[in-house]
Write a protein that holds these residues in place. Structure first.
Motif, PDB file in Angstrom:
ATOM      1  N   PRO A  56       0.820  -1.224   0.000  1.00 19.10           N
ATOM      2  CA  PRO A  56       0.000   0.000   0.000  1.00 19.10           C
ATOM      3  C   PRO A  56       0.854   1.274   0.000  1.00 19.10           C
ATOM      4  CG  PRO A  56      -0.866  -1.553   1.591  1.00 19.10           C
ATOM      5  CD  PRO A  56       0.444  -2.104   1.100  1.00 19.10           C
ATOM      6  N   PHE A  57       1.970   1.242   0.736  1.00 22.68           N
ATOM      7  CA  PHE A  57       2.866   2.400   0.777  1.00 22.68           C
ATOM      8  C   PHE A  57       3.409   2.713  -0.615  1.00 22.68           C
ATOM      9  CE2 PHE A  57       7.413   3.744   1.194  1.00 22.68           C
ATOM     10  CZ  PHE A  57       7.186   5.038   1.621  1.00 22.68           C
ATOM     11  N   LEU A  58       3.936   1.699  -1.296  1.00 17.51           N
ATOM     12  CA  LEU A  58       4.506   1.911  -2.627  1.00 17.51           C
ATOM     13  C   LEU A  58       3.441   2.313  -3.639  1.00 17.51           C
ATOM     14  CD1 LEU A  58       7.118  -0.987  -2.747  1.00 17.51           C
ATOM     15  CD2 LEU A  58       7.550   1.468  -2.428  1.00 17.51           C
ATOM     16  N   LEU A  59       2.264   1.703  -3.562  1.00 18.17           N
ATOM     17  CA  LEU A  59       1.173   2.104  -4.455  1.00 18.17           C
ATOM     18  C   LEU A  59       0.803   3.565  -4.235  1.00 18.17           C
ATOM     19  CD1 LEU A  59      -1.176  -1.013  -4.398  1.00 18.17           C
ATOM     20  CD2 LEU A  59       0.147  -0.147  -6.334  1.00 18.17           C
ATOM     21  N   TYR A  60       0.677   3.966  -2.980  1.00 17.26           N
ATOM     22  CA  TYR A  60       0.350   5.362  -2.664  1.00 17.26           C
ATOM     23  C   TYR A  60       1.418   6.300  -3.222  1.00 17.26           C
ATOM     24  CZ  TYR A  60      -0.156   9.673  -0.045  1.00 17.26           C
ATOM     25  OH  TYR A  60      -0.262  10.993   0.297  1.00 17.26           O
ATOM     26  N   VAL A  61       2.673   5.975  -2.965  1.00 16.03           N
ATOM     27  CA  VAL A  61       3.780   6.834  -3.390  1.00 16.03           C
ATOM     28  C   VAL A  61       3.828   6.948  -4.916  1.00 16.03           C
ATOM     29  CG1 VAL A  61       6.312   6.945  -3.499  1.00 16.03           C
ATOM     30  CG2 VAL A  61       5.179   6.509  -1.327  1.00 16.03           C
ATOM     31  N   VAL A  62       3.719   5.840  -5.621  1.00 13.23           N
ATOM     32  CA  VAL A  62       3.821   5.858  -7.078  1.00 13.23           C
ATOM     33  C   VAL A  62       2.627   6.573  -7.705  1.00 13.23           C
ATOM     34  CG1 VAL A  62       3.815   4.395  -9.140  1.00 13.23           C
ATOM     35  CG2 VAL A  62       5.333   3.858  -7.241  1.00 13.23           C
ATOM     36  N   VAL A  63       1.436   6.219  -7.283  1.00 14.04           N
ATOM     37  CA  VAL A  63       0.243   6.840  -7.876  1.00 14.04           C
ATOM     38  C   VAL A  63       0.222   8.342  -7.605  1.00 14.04           C
ATOM     39  CG1 VAL A  63      -2.275   6.963  -7.726  1.00 14.04           C
ATOM     40  CG2 VAL A  63      -1.148   4.750  -7.901  1.00 14.04           C
ATOM     41  N   THR A  64       0.503   8.726  -6.374  1.00  9.97           N
ATOM     42  CA  THR A  64       0.479  10.153  -6.029  1.00  9.97           C
ATOM     43  C   THR A  64       1.568  10.927  -6.756  1.00  9.97           C
ATOM     44  OG1 THR A  64      -0.391   9.580  -3.850  1.00  9.97           O
ATOM     45  CG2 THR A  64       0.493  11.785  -4.112  1.00  9.97           C
ATOM     46  N   SER A  65       2.741  10.347  -6.882  1.00 10.59           N
ATOM     47  CA  SER A  65       3.866  11.052  -7.504  1.00 10.59           C
ATOM     48  C   SER A  65       3.757  11.167  -9.018  1.00 10.59           C
ATOM     49  CB  SER A  65       5.184  10.338  -7.178  1.00 10.59           C
ATOM     50  OG  SER A  65       5.405  10.350  -5.803  1.00 10.59           O
ATOM     51  N   PHE A  66       3.219  10.149  -9.662  1.00 12.25           N
ATOM     52  CA  PHE A  66       3.230  10.122 -11.120  1.00 12.25           C
ATOM     53  C   PHE A  66       1.971  10.696 -11.767  1.00 12.25           C
ATOM     54  CE2 PHE A  66       6.776   7.440 -10.233  1.00 12.25           C
ATOM     55  CZ  PHE A  66       7.619   7.592 -11.315  1.00 12.25           C
ATOM     56  N   THR A  67       0.952  11.014 -10.969  1.00 11.91           N
ATOM     57  CA  THR A  67      -0.241  11.631 -11.541  1.00 11.91           C
ATOM     58  C   THR A  67       0.029  13.103 -11.831  1.00 11.91           C
ATOM     59  OG1 THR A  67      -1.101  12.006  -9.306  1.00 11.91           O
ATOM     60  CG2 THR A  67      -1.903  10.049 -10.490  1.00 11.91           C
TER      61      THR A  67
END
Length: 195
Positions: A5-16
């Motif tokens: 969940p941490f990595l999903l949050y970080v990637v989705v939030t950063s790359f949008t």
């Protein structure tokens, strides 16, 4: 720690799409990836500092979050509108060898301090995923470096896209500037609505 969940949050939030990514793509489409690198590094350094501050002042920020969020939202929204106007007023065919003053390390760094997306991103990542499991200064420093690195990767990938399609985007420079300006206005509206 809940790594997935941490990595999903970080990637989705950063790359949008957001101010960092939109600006890096716009700069790279006009001046190339190499000339945008200083802005990208500024974003990464600013994200690192914001994550570090969020780590060490997490409880303090939470107690003042409603007030901080409103003022950061207002400052961030106004700054996004300023950036949007710069994009909308950009003249096609302007000299790409003299990049805009906003395409600098300092501008990329300072943008993070009025970018509510990055501030809330860091606070959420730290408070939800990091602080419950890691409290040592070393681990907080490493996680902050990681979040800064992800900031570098996200803005760098958007800049790479802008640079790869530089000739195509140059052909449609005016339309591209309008779309990027409107996306920044949309980002500002979303910030104002969330206030």
């Amino acid at each position: 720690m809940q790594w997935i969940p941490f990595l999903l949050y970080v990637v989705v939030t950063s790359f949008t799409p957001g101010p960092n990514n939109i600006m890096s793509m716009a700069f790279a489409s006009r001046t190339g990836y190499k000339n945008t690198l200083r802005f990208i590094l500024g974003v990464a350094a600013g994200t690192f500092v914001i994550a570090l501050l969020a780590s060490f002042f997490n409880l303090l920020l939470y107690s003042f979050l409603p007030t901080v969020k409103v003022w950061m939202g207002i400052l961030g929204g106004v700054y996004l509108l300023y950036l949007a106007m710069k994009m909308l007023l950009h003249k096609p065919g302007s000299n790409p060898t003299h990049p805009d003053k906003l395409n600098s390390f300092f501008s990329g760094f300072l943008l993070q301090f009025i970018n509510p997306k990055v501030i809330l991103y860091a606070i959420t990542a730290v408070s939800t995923f990091i602080i419950p499991y890691y409290q040592s200064n070393g681990s907080l420093l490493l996680f902050s470096l990681f979040l800064g690195f992800i900031g570098y990767l996200s803005t760098s990938s958007w800049a790479f896209f802008g640079a790869v399609f530089q000739q195509f985007l140059a052909k449609y420079d005016r339309a591209f500037s309008i779309v990027m300006g409107l996306l920044l206005i949309y980002s500002a509206i979303v910030i104002f609505v969330d206030l």
